[in-house]
Design a protein around this motif. Structure first.
Motif, PDB file in Angstrom:
ATOM      1  N   ILE A 123       0.838  -1.206   0.000  1.00  0.00           N
ATOM      2  CA  ILE A 123       0.000   0.000   0.000  1.00  0.00           C
ATOM      3  C   ILE A 123       0.871   1.254   0.000  1.00  0.00           C
ATOM      4  CG2 ILE A 123      -1.652   1.357   1.335  1.00  0.00           C
ATOM      5  CD1 ILE A 123      -2.955  -1.137   2.274  1.00  0.00           C
ATOM      6  N   ILE A 124       1.899   1.272   0.855  1.00  0.00           N
ATOM      7  CA  ILE A 124       2.769   2.450   0.932  1.00  0.00           C
ATOM      8  C   ILE A 124       3.462   2.690  -0.399  1.00  0.00           C
ATOM      9  CG2 ILE A 124       4.875   3.373   1.984  1.00  0.00           C
ATOM     10  CD1 ILE A 124       4.024   2.039   4.610  1.00  0.00           C
ATOM     11  N   GLN A 125       3.981   1.631  -1.008  1.00  0.00           N
ATOM     12  CA  GLN A 125       4.727   1.800  -2.254  1.00  0.00           C
ATOM     13  C   GLN A 125       3.850   2.351  -3.376  1.00  0.00           C
ATOM     14  OE1 GLN A 125       6.581  -1.540  -4.732  1.00  0.00           O
ATOM     15  NE2 GLN A 125       8.340  -0.813  -3.537  1.00  0.00           N
ATOM     16  N   LYS A 126       2.596   1.948  -3.427  1.00  0.00           N
ATOM     17  CA  LYS A 126       1.685   2.476  -4.446  1.00  0.00           C
ATOM     18  C   LYS A 126       1.392   3.959  -4.223  1.00  0.00           C
ATOM     19  CE  LYS A 126      -1.728  -0.463  -4.093  1.00  0.00           C
ATOM     20  NZ  LYS A 126      -3.038  -1.125  -4.353  1.00  0.00           N
ATOM     21  N   ALA A 127       1.335   4.368  -2.964  1.00  0.00           N
ATOM     22  CA  ALA A 127       0.939   5.739  -2.639  1.00  0.00           C
ATOM     23  C   ALA A 127       2.113   6.705  -2.557  1.00  0.00           C
ATOM     24  CB  ALA A 127       0.184   5.754  -1.310  1.00  0.00           C
ATOM     25  N   VAL A 128       3.315   6.180  -2.328  1.00  0.00           N
ATOM     26  CA  VAL A 128       4.505   7.020  -2.122  1.00  0.00           C
ATOM     27  C   VAL A 128       5.567   6.591  -3.134  1.00  0.00           C
ATOM     28  CG1 VAL A 128       6.227   7.804  -0.445  1.00  0.00           C
ATOM     29  CG2 VAL A 128       3.933   7.154   0.344  1.00  0.00           C
ATOM     30  N   PRO A 129       5.648   7.258  -4.285  1.00  0.00           N
ATOM     31  CA  PRO A 129       6.513   6.797  -5.377  1.00  0.00           C
ATOM     32  C   PRO A 129       7.979   6.600  -5.006  1.00  0.00           C
ATOM     33  CG  PRO A 129       5.006   8.485  -6.163  1.00  0.00           C
ATOM     34  CD  PRO A 129       4.828   8.418  -4.683  1.00  0.00           C
ATOM     35  N   VAL A 130       8.501   7.400  -4.070  1.00  0.00           N
ATOM     36  CA  VAL A 130       9.917   7.278  -3.727  1.00  0.00           C
ATOM     37  C   VAL A 130      10.218   5.992  -2.963  1.00  0.00           C
ATOM     38  CG1 VAL A 130       9.851   8.449  -1.486  1.00  0.00           C
ATOM     39  CG2 VAL A 130      11.915   8.580  -2.880  1.00  0.00           C
ATOM     40  N   SER A 131       9.191   5.307  -2.476  1.00  0.00           N
ATOM     41  CA  SER A 131       9.419   4.131  -1.625  1.00  0.00           C
ATOM     42  C   SER A 131       9.710   2.883  -2.459  1.00  0.00           C
ATOM     43  CB  SER A 131       8.224   3.895  -0.696  1.00  0.00           C
ATOM     44  OG  SER A 131       7.031   3.725  -1.439  1.00  0.00           O
ATOM     45  N   GLU A 132      10.755   2.988  -3.274  1.00  0.00           N
ATOM     46  CA  GLU A 132      11.169   1.825  -4.066  1.00  0.00           C
ATOM     47  C   GLU A 132      11.675   0.712  -3.159  1.00  0.00           C
ATOM     48  OE1 GLU A 132      13.940   3.424  -6.883  1.00  0.00           O
ATOM     49  OE2 GLU A 132      12.409   4.609  -7.915  1.00  0.00           O
ATOM     50  N   LYS A 133      12.251   1.109  -2.040  1.00  0.00           N
ATOM     51  CA  LYS A 133      12.605   0.168  -0.976  1.00  0.00           C
ATOM     52  C   LYS A 133      12.222   0.799   0.360  1.00  0.00           C
ATOM     53  CE  LYS A 133      14.579  -3.431  -3.008  1.00  0.00           C
ATOM     54  NZ  LYS A 133      14.248  -3.061  -4.388  1.00  0.00           N
ATOM     55  N   ILE A 134      11.867  -0.055   1.318  1.00  0.00           N
ATOM     56  CA  ILE A 134      11.327   0.387   2.603  1.00  0.00           C
ATOM     57  C   ILE A 134      12.053  -0.337   3.735  1.00  0.00           C
ATOM     58  CG2 ILE A 134       9.262   0.310   4.089  1.00  0.00           C
ATOM     59  CD1 ILE A 134       7.595   0.466   1.462  1.00  0.00           C
ATOM     60  N   ARG A 135      12.303   0.381   4.822  1.00  0.00           N
ATOM     61  CA  ARG A 135      12.814  -0.244   6.041  1.00  0.00           C
ATOM     62  C   ARG A 135      11.982   0.276   7.219  1.00  0.00           C
ATOM     63  NH1 ARG A 135      17.556  -2.803   7.660  1.00  0.00           N
ATOM     64  NH2 ARG A 135      17.217  -3.897   5.688  1.00  0.00           N
ATOM     65  N   TYR A 136      11.477  -0.658   8.031  1.00  0.00           N
ATOM     66  CA  TYR A 136      10.648  -0.296   9.181  1.00  0.00           C
ATOM     67  C   TYR A 136      11.472  -0.209  10.459  1.00  0.00           C
ATOM     68  CZ  TYR A 136       6.533  -1.296   6.332  1.00  0.00           C
ATOM     69  OH  TYR A 136       5.575  -1.276   5.352  1.00  0.00           O
ATOM     70  N   VAL A 137      11.091   0.749  11.300  1.00  0.00           N
ATOM     71  CA  VAL A 137      11.616   0.867  12.657  1.00  0.00           C
ATOM     72  C   VAL A 137      10.414   1.121  13.570  1.00  0.00           C
ATOM     73  CG1 VAL A 137      13.953   1.572  12.047  1.00  0.00           C
ATOM     74  CG2 VAL A 137      12.164   3.304  12.171  1.00  0.00           C
ATOM     75  N   THR A 138      10.642   1.499  14.810  1.00  0.00           N
ATOM     76  CA  THR A 138       9.510   1.635  15.734  1.00  0.00           C
ATOM     77  C   THR A 138       9.275   3.055  16.229  1.00  0.00           C
ATOM     78  OG1 THR A 138      10.984   0.866  17.496  1.00  0.00           O
ATOM     79  CG2 THR A 138       9.495  -0.745  16.536  1.00  0.00           C
ATOM     80  N   SER A 139       9.954   4.036  15.640  1.00  0.00           N
ATOM     81  CA  SER A 139       9.694   5.427  16.015  1.00  0.00           C
ATOM     82  C   SER A 139      10.158   6.348  14.909  1.00  0.00           C
ATOM     83  CB  SER A 139      10.408   5.793  17.321  1.00  0.00           C
ATOM     84  OG  SER A 139      11.814   5.853  17.114  1.00  0.00           O
ATOM     85  N   GLY A 140       9.612   7.557  14.908  1.00  0.00           N
ATOM     86  CA  GLY A 140      10.065   8.561  13.958  1.00  0.00           C
ATOM     87  C   GLY A 140      11.504   8.959  14.201  1.00  0.00           C
ATOM     88  N   THR A 141      11.911   8.977  15.463  1.00  0.00           N
ATOM     89  CA  THR A 141      13.300   9.307  15.795  1.00  0.00           C
ATOM     90  C   THR A 141      14.266   8.374  15.086  1.00  0.00           C
ATOM     91  OG1 THR A 141      12.744  10.230  17.964  1.00  0.00           O
ATOM     92  CG2 THR A 141      14.981   9.421  17.679  1.00  0.00           C
ATOM     93  N   GLU A 142      13.985   7.074  15.146  1.00  0.00           N
ATOM     94  CA  GLU A 142      14.861   6.111  14.475  1.00  0.00           C
ATOM     95  C   GLU A 142      14.857   6.319  12.964  1.00  0.00           C
ATOM     96  OE1 GLU A 142      14.487   1.881  16.309  1.00  0.00           O
ATOM     97  OE2 GLU A 142      12.643   2.970  16.774  1.00  0.00           O
ATOM     98  N   ALA A 143      13.688   6.618  12.413  1.00  0.00           N
ATOM     99  CA  ALA A 143      13.586   6.795  10.965  1.00  0.00           C
ATOM    100  C   ALA A 143      14.454   7.957  10.489  1.00  0.00           C
ATOM    101  CB  ALA A 143      12.128   7.019  10.567  1.00  0.00           C
ATOM    102  N   THR A 144      14.392   9.089  11.182  1.00  0.00           N
ATOM    103  CA  THR A 144      15.200  10.236  10.760  1.00  0.00           C
ATOM    104  C   THR A 144      16.680  10.010  11.049  1.00  0.00           C
ATOM    105  OG1 THR A 144      14.752  11.369  12.868  1.00  0.00           O
ATOM    106  CG2 THR A 144      13.303  11.873  11.007  1.00  0.00           C
ATOM    107  N   MET A 145      16.980   9.329  12.141  1.00  0.00           N
ATOM    108  CA  MET A 145      18.371   9.008  12.464  1.00  0.00           C
ATOM    109  C   MET A 145      18.996   8.164  11.355  1.00  0.00           C
ATOM    110  SD  MET A 145      19.829   6.891  15.766  1.00  0.00           S
ATOM    111  CE  MET A 145      19.036   5.345  15.281  1.00  0.00           C
ATOM    112  N   TYR A 146      18.256   7.149  10.909  1.00  0.00           N
ATOM    113  CA  TYR A 146      18.773   6.282   9.852  1.00  0.00           C
ATOM    114  C   TYR A 146      18.814   6.992   8.502  1.00  0.00           C
ATOM    115  CZ  TYR A 146      18.573   2.168  12.930  1.00  0.00           C
ATOM    116  OH  TYR A 146      18.778   1.248  13.933  1.00  0.00           O
TER     117      TYR A 146
END
Length: 452
Positions: A123-146
């Protein structure tokens, strides 16, 4: 009577009014008061997140459903904080509740790969074109850090540019120029502030001047399309395009933090409406359906730097995930939320955007020149202006407004009216809110305005 005497009378009147509100609040929240005293024995300042504290003490919530929070004293509050702005469908919406209940019967922590992750990513990949690859974490802090680590790995440069007032979580990589005054360090214990520079939102000329000064070591920029904690201020399209053009010509990365804005205004991200081409986008909040989540979305060539089967230690961006990343409960909650938003003919976005537009319009009307209301769509924030402020284009403008008065306004609604904004923060409208909620908020705002 002199102007000074009038001001003194007005100030004393407002102090008495605040004292009355505190008295009302304390009478209504006696069980919360007792729990807060106990909580201080176990938790720093009695809370588990700095911003959840407010004077004289925060109420303790026992349940939440739809638009309501209910505290341990059985007071109900129409909620505009909505779980740090993450609950676009309201509290405990039926499709999410049912999906999670079903998953709990199958287990909620696997520690292995699972099918539910694929379903959410699709679902995310269809809606967000840049998400050719995705990595999940458990907080926004981790997402921006990575995301920052990826930028430094890809470019082999160290400097990151952010926005004055920009909030990207408590990562040490970006904990700079969050709170006014911006020239004072946010915290002790930070060791690498020299590799973070900060830009004034919506001032392209000054921002480009700063970027040019660090261009030889610029790994990337990270920007919220709507400045969240810094004042609910939309970034101008020409500003974002100008930053993107410079950054990409410089072979640096253009990162958009859409943790707040992703799936908030439309089914997808805000950047697509401005024809921007980010290298990395971070998501969170709404895509977790009320469960812990952070998401790093990026172009293939960027995200491949995190592939540990192809990169050695000296080449890879070691961004991992986490013990609870892509856990089944979060994945099904996120999938249920996005599926509900994606339904054909779904009126959620038109409804909540309309309520937000009406809220901003009517708040400015009832405060009659005393405020500027910023925001976009279903997000809004009321700024009590001082003499030198005529517009709010960036966090410096917002910081010069009367935040103490904003907190008093929010606290009065908590104490007297059963309306909850986290004092001093922006409001988020959910699908559980209605026209009558907005009208009621406007009516009590009119009462507060009459006391100023």
């Amino acid at each position: 009577m002199t102007g000074f005497a009038i001001n003194d009378i007005l100030e004393k009147t407002m102090v008495r009014y605040l004292e009355e509100n505190i008295k009302i609040y304390k009478k209504k929240t006696q069980n919360s008061a007792s729990l807060f005293e106990k909580s201080k024995k176990y938790h720093v300042n009695g809370v588990s997140h700095n911003i959840r504290f407010f004077e004289p003490y925060p109420f303790f919530t026992k349940s939440a459903k739809g638009k309501f929070l209910e505290d341990v004293d059985s007071n109900k509050y129409v909620d505009y904080w909505m779980g740090h702005w993450s609950l676009i469908l309201g509290h405990s919406p039926k499709p999410v509740r049912q999906a999670v209940k079903k998953q709990l019967g199958l287990g909620w922590m696997y520690g292995t790969v699972n099918k539910m992750t694929l379903e959410l990513s699709e679902i995310i990949q269809k809606a967000v074109p840049v998400s050719e690859k995705i990595r999940y974490v458990t907080s926004g802090t981790e997402a921006t850090m990575y995301a920052v680590r990826l930028a430094r790995s890809v470019t082999r440069k160290k400097t990151i540019a952010k926005i004055d007032g920009g909030w990207h979580g408590y990562t040490s990589d970006l904990l700079k120029t969050v709170n006014w005054p911006f020239d004072v360090s946010e915290s002790s214990g930070l060791v690498d502030e020299k590799h973070v520079v900060s830009l004034p939102l919506n001032d392209l000329e000054k921002s480009l001047e700063i970027l040019k000064s660090v261009k030889d070591d610029l790994a990337g920029t990270i920007i919220e399309p709507v400045l969240g904690g810094g004042g609910c201020i939309p970034a101008e399209e020409d500003y974002l395009k100008g930053i993107q053009e410079f950054v990409q010509k410089n072979n640096s990365l253009f990162i958009l933090d859409e943790i707040v804005t992703g799936f908030r205004f439309r089914f997808g991200c805000l950047y697509s409406t401005m024809k921007l081409d980010p290298d990395i986008v971070t998501l969170g909040k709404i895509v977790g359906g009320g469960f812990p989540v952070g998401v790093i979305c990026g172009k293939n060539e960027i995200m491949e730097h995190a592939n540990t089967t192809k990169q050695g230690k000296s080449e890879r961006a070691y961004i991992g995930g986490g013990t609870f990343s892509a856990n089944p409960a979060t994945m099904v909650a996120g999938h249920a939320t996005l599926s509900a938003l994606e339904k054909k003919g779904n009126p959620v976005y038109s409804k909540i955007d309309g309520l937000g537009k009406e809220a901003r319009k009517q708040l400015e009307k009832v405060f009659d020149g005393k405020v500027i209301v910023t925001g976009k769509g279903s997000l809004f924030m009321t700024h009590f202006i001082k003499d030198e402020i005529s517009q709010i284009k960036n966090a410096a403008d917002a910081a010069k407004c009367d935040n103490a008065l904003l907190q008093r306004y929010h606290f009065e609604m908590i104490a007297r009216d059963g309306i909850f904004f986290l004092p001093g923060k922006l409001g988020a409208i959910s699908n559980a809110h209605s026209n009558s909620d907005i009208k009621n908020m406007i009516n009590v705002s009119s009462r507060f305005s009459s006391t100023l």
